[in-house]
Structure formats: structure tokens, C-alpha cells
Scaffold this motif. Sequence first.
Motif, short mmCIF file in Angstrom:
data_model
loop_
_atom_site.label_atom_id
_atom_site.label_comp_id
_atom_site.label_asym_id
_atom_site.label_seq_id
_atom_site.Cartn_x
_atom_site.Cartn_y
_atom_site.Cartn_z
N ILE A 314 6.25 8.30 -6.54
CA ILE A 314 5.67 7.32 -5.57
C ILE A 314 6.70 6.14 -5.09
O ILE A 314 6.91 6.15 -3.85
N VAL A 320 4.63 8.40 1.87
CA VAL A 320 3.51 8.87 0.88
C VAL A 320 2.42 9.40 1.94
O VAL A 320 1.86 8.47 2.35
N ILE A 345 1.24 3.53 -4.59
CA ILE A 345 1.39 3.23 -3.07
C ILE A 345 1.23 1.90 -2.46
O ILE A 345 2.04 1.41 -1.91
N THR A 348 4.13 -0.36 -3.38
CA THR A 348 5.52 0.37 -2.64
C THR A 348 5.80 0.04 -1.17
O THR A 348 4.68 0.23 -0.39
N CYS A 350 6.56 1.33 1.62
CA CYS A 350 6.55 2.72 2.17
C CYS A 350 5.60 3.03 3.49
O CYS A 350 4.80 2.27 3.43
N SER A 352 2.91 5.10 4.77
CA SER A 352 1.82 5.81 3.85
C SER A 352 0.60 5.77 4.69
O SER A 352 0.06 5.08 5.47
N PHE A 373 -1.82 -0.34 2.79
CA PHE A 373 -1.38 1.05 3.23
C PHE A 373 -1.02 1.08 4.61
O PHE A 373 -1.49 0.28 5.52
#
Length: 400
Positions: A314, A320, A345, A348, A350, A352, A373
Motif C-alpha cells: 500500500i 489505492v 492508506i 500514504t 496516494c 485513495s 483519504f
Amino acid sequence: MTFQTLDDIEDGQRVLVRLDLNSPVEDGEVRDNRRFDRHAETIRELVDRGFETAVMAHQGRPGRDDFISLSQHADILEDHIDSPVDFVADTFGEDALAAIDDLSGGDVLVLENTRMCDEELPEEDPEVKAETEFVQTLAPEFDAYVNDAYSAAHRSHASLVGFPLVMDAYAGRVMETEYEANTAIAEKEFEGNVTMVVGGTKATDVIDVMTHLDEKVDDFLLGGIAGELFLRAADYPVGYDIDDADLYDHQWEANSEKIESMLDEHRDQITLAVDLAYEDDGSRAEQSVDDIEEKTVSYLDVGSETVMEYSPIIRDSEAVFVKGALGMFEDERFSVGTAGVLEAIADTDCFSVVGGGDTSRAIEMYGMEEDEFGHVSIAGGAYIRALTGAELVGVEVLQR
């Protein structure tokens, strides 16, 4: 995105707004949930812009214990928008029409449960729904229709698909943001690794998602009942029903060929749990899948070693997506898998998206914040359909 939004509608009109306020009901009491909070954004904007707003929503299905009036929903919505919300125990009869006629700028009125109307529920073509007495009676009372119920957009019910065919129609803020986020996996290009955490109880959902996204996702991390069925396909002695359970064997019979084929063709993309957790004398216990000789207990979560294997994957991902829980996270003893991957998550940087049934509830339950998120979806069935590329009829009629 090819539908109109609230940015395209003039202020101060009379609008008919479809929300999805369907909520858990315990002993007749409606539980507040994140759907009210999300939809409140749309309703507050309409209030601030001087719209006369009538709200349609559903609760439960006829014959079930949660099939109740929306009177409590109106009170909960009022708390969320910090502005008065009226309720009328009627959907399109004389009482409803009189209450609609009394609306002034900034007013909000909740109409009775749409599923108490005989013409609401049958799944029929939008053109059929547009001709119902329900739609034909209410539509002339309004300047425009706003659909904010993305989580119900896979349903071809009158309140969702009939009105856009006979009125100017717009997407609310929830519809807009959910559509953009949930279709991102099909429309966005990611340079780095794309990972999907896939769990839940339905093998068909997992198979459909993995089949549709096999060329877009680099790593599938499996858990839940579906993950145990994939372990069975990999010749581990799990994924069987024991005692009076009825979760695995019928799904295996219906899907074993697809699961085995998918595991064979995409083994390098699929990461399976290396240990599983179960209840032992009231406590959590874990067992390596390599040490299981016969399934004698119900496995309720992936194990800690599995989370340790999933987390680096992840953290090395550019994007993700989460579909379904990895265990019974409602019980804190068996939240390690679901909460563990969500925490990875959150840590991270990212893109998502977290969705699929009640999975998003784990974020609040275990002390995480939604803004950690990219997007937390309140949709279940519609989220699955968006991931698999299936048409969402409620969106399609808006796009017309």
C-alpha cells in the motif's frame, strides 16, 4: 462528466431533491450516519441560495422492520443543516401538494418515504417511470429536479429515473463528488502502482471487480469471506462452512471455476492472507494458513502477519482503492485487518477511495479522519457497479 450540477442552476427556484437517507433502524429509532452529513452539504447550499426545497428519500423495503416513516429523518437532517426542516406524512397527495405550495425561499420540506408509493419500487425503464402518477403529479410543482442519491443510482425507481425525463435535472454535490471519485479508476491514468484491497462477503462482487480491473490494478490484496474462498482455490483447507454456517460452500459451488481461473491467470497480481484470526476463549487468536490442516473454527479476520505484508504494498502505491472489509471490524478484536490497511492508506501520500457497504464506518470507529483519504464513498452497490464499469441508470438519465 456530462451532467448539469448546482453550478448550472439559477438561485431561488423551487426544487425537488432526491437524497439517500436510508439508515440503520434499532428498536424503531433511526441511527444518524454519514449520509446525513454528506447530503447536508447540498441542502445547506440550497438554503443559502434561497431555494424552496422539497426532499424525497426512502427507508427500508415494504415488509421489513426498517420500513418506517421519514419523520425522524427530517429531525436528524435539521440538526445537520442547522436550519428548520419540516415534514409531511404524504408523498404526492393533497397534503404533500399543500405543503409544497407553502414553501418559501430557504425552506426545506421532507416528503414521506418514497417506497410507500406503489409506483416507486418495481425496476422498470425510466420511460415507464416518467409516466407514473407519482412523477406526473409532483413534477409540475417544481422548476427543477436535483438528484443527490448516488448510492441509489443503480436503481431504476420512479424518484430516481422518472423525474429527469420530464424536468430540468441536475446533480447535487454528493452525486457530483461520488461520481468523479468512483469512476476515477476507469478514467484516470496512474504512473505508479495501483492497489486494490478487496474483501467483503460476496465472491461475485470480488470476481466482477477483479475481472474488470485486471489491466488497471497491479496488486489485489484479499481478505474477508471472498479472500478465504481464494485461499481454498490455492489448496488451503479453508473457505468451507462449519457447523450451521452458510457463507462459503454455496458461493464456492457457484464461483469455483472463475476463482480458480482468476488465481491461475493473475497469480502475480493477487496477494492472499498468510494468517487468519479466530475467537479462542473470548480472545483473538491467529494461525498461519500453512499450519491449518482442517478448518475447525470460523475465521473472522486476516492476521497480523498479513497486515504486515499488505502495508508495504500500500505504501508503495500511487493509488489505492478499497472494496469491502477484511474481517468483522465491528468487533474490535477482529478489526486488525480492516483498520490496519486503512491506517496504512492514511499514512500514504496516494490517491485513495474507500467504499463498499459499511467499510467506510471503520474509519470513524478506529479514530481516523476522513480527510486522511482522497474520498470515502457512502455508496455500496453503486460503488461496485462504478468499479466494474456497469451502467448507473440514475446517472445515465441525468446525462441525457
